[in-house]
Scaffold this motif. Structure first.
Motif, PDB file in Angstrom:
ATOM      1  N   ILE A   9      35.160 -20.860   5.369  1.00 45.45           N
ATOM      2  CA  ILE A   9      35.084 -22.139   5.808  1.00 45.45           C
ATOM      3  C   ILE A   9      34.640 -23.175   4.789  1.00 45.45           C
ATOM      4  CG2 ILE A   9      32.953 -23.361   7.032  1.00 45.45           C
ATOM      5  CD1 ILE A   9      32.599 -20.739   8.611  1.00 45.45           C
ATOM      6  N   PHE A  10      34.165 -22.745   3.751  1.00 42.47           N
ATOM      7  CA  PHE A  10      34.214 -23.921   2.824  1.00 42.47           C
ATOM      8  C   PHE A  10      35.282 -24.235   2.085  1.00 42.47           C
ATOM      9  CE2 PHE A  10      29.409 -22.540   1.945  1.00 42.47           C
ATOM     10  CZ  PHE A  10      28.944 -22.944   3.293  1.00 42.47           C
ATOM     11  N   PHE A  32      27.170 -30.949   0.617  1.00 44.00           N
ATOM     12  CA  PHE A  32      26.944 -31.335   2.244  1.00 44.00           C
ATOM     13  C   PHE A  32      25.790 -30.651   2.900  1.00 44.00           C
ATOM     14  CE2 PHE A  32      29.932 -28.141   1.432  1.00 44.00           C
ATOM     15  CZ  PHE A  32      29.690 -27.026   2.456  1.00 44.00           C
ATOM     16  N   ASN A  33      25.237 -31.635   4.025  1.00 48.88           N
ATOM     17  CA  ASN A  33      24.187 -30.772   4.609  1.00 48.88           C
ATOM     18  C   ASN A  33      24.630 -29.619   5.181  1.00 48.88           C
ATOM     19  OD1 ASN A  33      22.093 -32.790   4.067  1.00 48.88           O
ATOM     20  ND2 ASN A  33      23.249 -33.977   5.313  1.00 48.88           N
ATOM     21  N   ASP A  34      23.651 -28.449   5.292  1.00 52.27           N
ATOM     22  CA  ASP A  34      23.854 -26.996   5.841  1.00 52.27           C
ATOM     23  C   ASP A  34      23.802 -27.488   7.295  1.00 52.27           C
ATOM     24  OD1 ASP A  34      23.489 -23.954   5.215  1.00 52.27           O
ATOM     25  OD2 ASP A  34      23.312 -24.590   7.233  1.00 52.27           O
ATOM     26  N   ILE A  35      24.774 -26.812   8.269  1.00 49.66           N
ATOM     27  CA  ILE A  35      25.007 -27.100   9.333  1.00 49.66           C
ATOM     28  C   ILE A  35      23.775 -26.500  10.358  1.00 49.66           C
ATOM     29  CG2 ILE A  35      26.024 -25.006  10.291  1.00 49.66           C
ATOM     30  CD1 ILE A  35      28.173 -26.856  11.455  1.00 49.66           C
ATOM     31  N   ASN A  92      22.972 -16.662  -2.298  1.00 47.65           N
ATOM     32  CA  ASN A  92      22.988 -15.297  -1.784  1.00 47.65           C
ATOM     33  C   ASN A  92      24.424 -14.841  -2.146  1.00 47.65           C
ATOM     34  OD1 ASN A  92      20.632 -15.456  -0.309  1.00 47.65           O
ATOM     35  ND2 ASN A  92      21.746 -16.797   1.057  1.00 47.65           N
ATOM     36  N   GLY A  98      23.072 -11.029   1.355  1.00 55.47           N
ATOM     37  CA  GLY A  98      23.204 -11.678   2.679  1.00 55.47           C
ATOM     38  C   GLY A  98      24.246 -12.966   2.740  1.00 55.47           C
ATOM     39  N   GLN A  99      25.155 -12.808   1.827  1.00 56.40           N
ATOM     40  CA  GLN A  99      26.145 -13.928   1.627  1.00 56.40           C
ATOM     41  C   GLN A  99      27.055 -13.745   2.920  1.00 56.40           C
ATOM     42  OE1 GLN A  99      28.403 -13.923  -1.983  1.00 56.40           O
ATOM     43  NE2 GLN A  99      29.428 -16.130  -1.516  1.00 56.40           N
ATOM     44  N   GLU A 100      26.864 -14.937   3.538  1.00 58.83           N
ATOM     45  CA  GLU A 100      27.785 -14.949   4.676  1.00 58.83           C
ATOM     46  C   GLU A 100      29.131 -15.757   4.382  1.00 58.83           C
ATOM     47  OE1 GLU A 100      25.640 -17.066   7.777  1.00 58.83           O
ATOM     48  OE2 GLU A 100      24.052 -15.563   7.693  1.00 58.83           O
ATOM     49  N   ILE A 101      29.424 -16.632   3.475  1.00 56.81           N
ATOM     50  CA  ILE A 101      30.353 -17.268   3.193  1.00 56.81           C
ATOM     51  C   ILE A 101      30.807 -17.107   1.649  1.00 56.81           C
ATOM     52  CG2 ILE A 101      31.438 -19.711   3.220  1.00 56.81           C
ATOM     53  CD1 ILE A 101      29.821 -20.437   5.640  1.00 56.81           C
ATOM     54  N   HIS A 105      28.016 -20.643  -3.240  1.00 61.69           N
ATOM     55  CA  HIS A 105      27.221 -22.048  -2.873  1.00 61.69           C
ATOM     56  C   HIS A 105      25.894 -21.474  -3.462  1.00 61.69           C
ATOM     57  CE1 HIS A 105      27.748 -19.063   0.667  1.00 61.69           C
ATOM     58  NE2 HIS A 105      26.347 -19.529   0.753  1.00 61.69           N
ATOM     59  N   HIS A 107      22.136 -23.204  -2.337  1.00 62.75           N
ATOM     60  CA  HIS A 107      21.225 -23.872  -1.135  1.00 62.75           C
ATOM     61  C   HIS A 107      20.303 -24.553  -2.053  1.00 62.75           C
ATOM     62  CE1 HIS A 107      22.308 -21.134   2.443  1.00 62.75           C
ATOM     63  NE2 HIS A 107      22.674 -20.127   1.284  1.00 62.75           N
TER      64      HIS A 107
HETATM   65  P1  5GP Z   1      25.021 -17.828   3.261  1.00 65.15           P
HETATM   66  O1  5GP Z   1      24.231 -16.879   4.493  1.00 65.15           O
HETATM   67  O2  5GP Z   1      26.311 -17.418   2.789  1.00 65.15           O
HETATM   68  O3  5GP Z   1      24.252 -17.790   1.762  1.00 65.15           O
HETATM   69  O4  5GP Z   1      24.859 -19.091   3.542  1.00 65.15           O
HETATM   70  C1  5GP Z   1      25.825 -19.809   4.395  1.00 65.15           C
HETATM   71  C2  5GP Z   1      25.317 -21.146   5.079  1.00 65.15           C
HETATM   72  O5  5GP Z   1      26.441 -22.067   5.441  1.00 65.15           O
HETATM   73  C3  5GP Z   1      24.300 -20.971   6.122  1.00 65.15           C
HETATM   74  O6  5GP Z   1      23.104 -21.702   5.758  1.00 65.15           O
HETATM   75  C4  5GP Z   1      25.203 -21.486   7.306  1.00 65.15           C
HETATM   76  O7  5GP Z   1      24.058 -22.539   8.157  1.00 65.15           O
HETATM   77  C5  5GP Z   1      25.933 -22.794   6.721  1.00 65.15           C
HETATM   78  N1  5GP Z   1      27.341 -23.003   7.205  1.00 65.15           N
HETATM   79  C6  5GP Z   1      28.020 -22.070   7.762  1.00 65.15           C
HETATM   80  N2  5GP Z   1      28.880 -22.668   8.361  1.00 65.15           N
HETATM   81  C7  5GP Z   1      29.018 -23.910   8.032  1.00 65.15           C
HETATM   82  C8  5GP Z   1      29.749 -25.306   8.454  1.00 65.15           C
HETATM   83  O8  5GP Z   1      30.896 -25.217   9.057  1.00 65.15           O
HETATM   84  N3  5GP Z   1      29.354 -26.491   7.901  1.00 65.15           N
HETATM   85  C9  5GP Z   1      27.977 -26.488   7.131  1.00 65.15           C
HETATM   86  N4  5GP Z   1      27.831 -27.643   6.746  1.00 65.15           N
HETATM   87  N5  5GP Z   1      27.480 -25.454   7.073  1.00 65.15           N
HETATM   88  C10 5GP Z   1      27.712 -24.064   7.341  1.00 65.15           C
END
Ligand code: 5GP
Length: 120
Positions: A9-10, A32-35, A92, A98-101, A105, A107
């Protein structure tokens, strides 16, 4: 983690394929702001380079990229008025982290007390 996935996504945000609510940008960094904000201020700071994680970034980023990322965290925290009261900056990493993306990044979370660092 495996190699960099150009379809994360990023990466799409960096290519302008999906929108973001931009807070800060320079040659090396986009923020950018977190969604789904977890606090009044919740900003994501990412390098423009294709780094999977802080592990990848720490090992392979140039000094300029590395400096720019940390400088951006400081600039943003001050511009948002949260530096004085304090905030949390976390990254993360991988499955256990717990890294989702899978694009590195940082936070920036603040604007109110953010609670314990790790759930008990
Ligand atoms: P992680 O869990 O990988 O550390 O954090 C991923 C973050 O990306 C989460 O806080 C989630 O809310 C944010 N996020 C996921 N998809 C998007 C998106 O499309 N746009 C934005 N701005 N943030 C997103």
């Amino acid at each position: 983690m495996d190699g960099y996935d150009e379809d994360n996504i990023f990466a799409k945000i960096l290519r302008g394929e999906i929108p973001c609510d931009r807070v800060y940008e320079d040659e090396y960094v986009l923020a950018f702001n977190d969604i789904a904000p977890k606090a009044p201020v919740h900003i994501l700071v990412i390098p423009k380079g294709p780094y999977v994680s802080i592990d990848d970034f720490g090992a392979n980023a140039s000094p300029e990229e590395s400096k720019a990322l940390f400088a951006a965290v400081s600039k943003i925290a001050n511009e948002k008025g949260i530096a004085q009261a304090g905030f949390r900056s976390i990254t993360n990493t991988g499955d256990n982290g717990g890294q989702e993306i899978a694009h590195f990044h940082m936070h920036i979370i603040g604007g109110a007390p953010v609670g314990p660092m790790v759930a008990e």
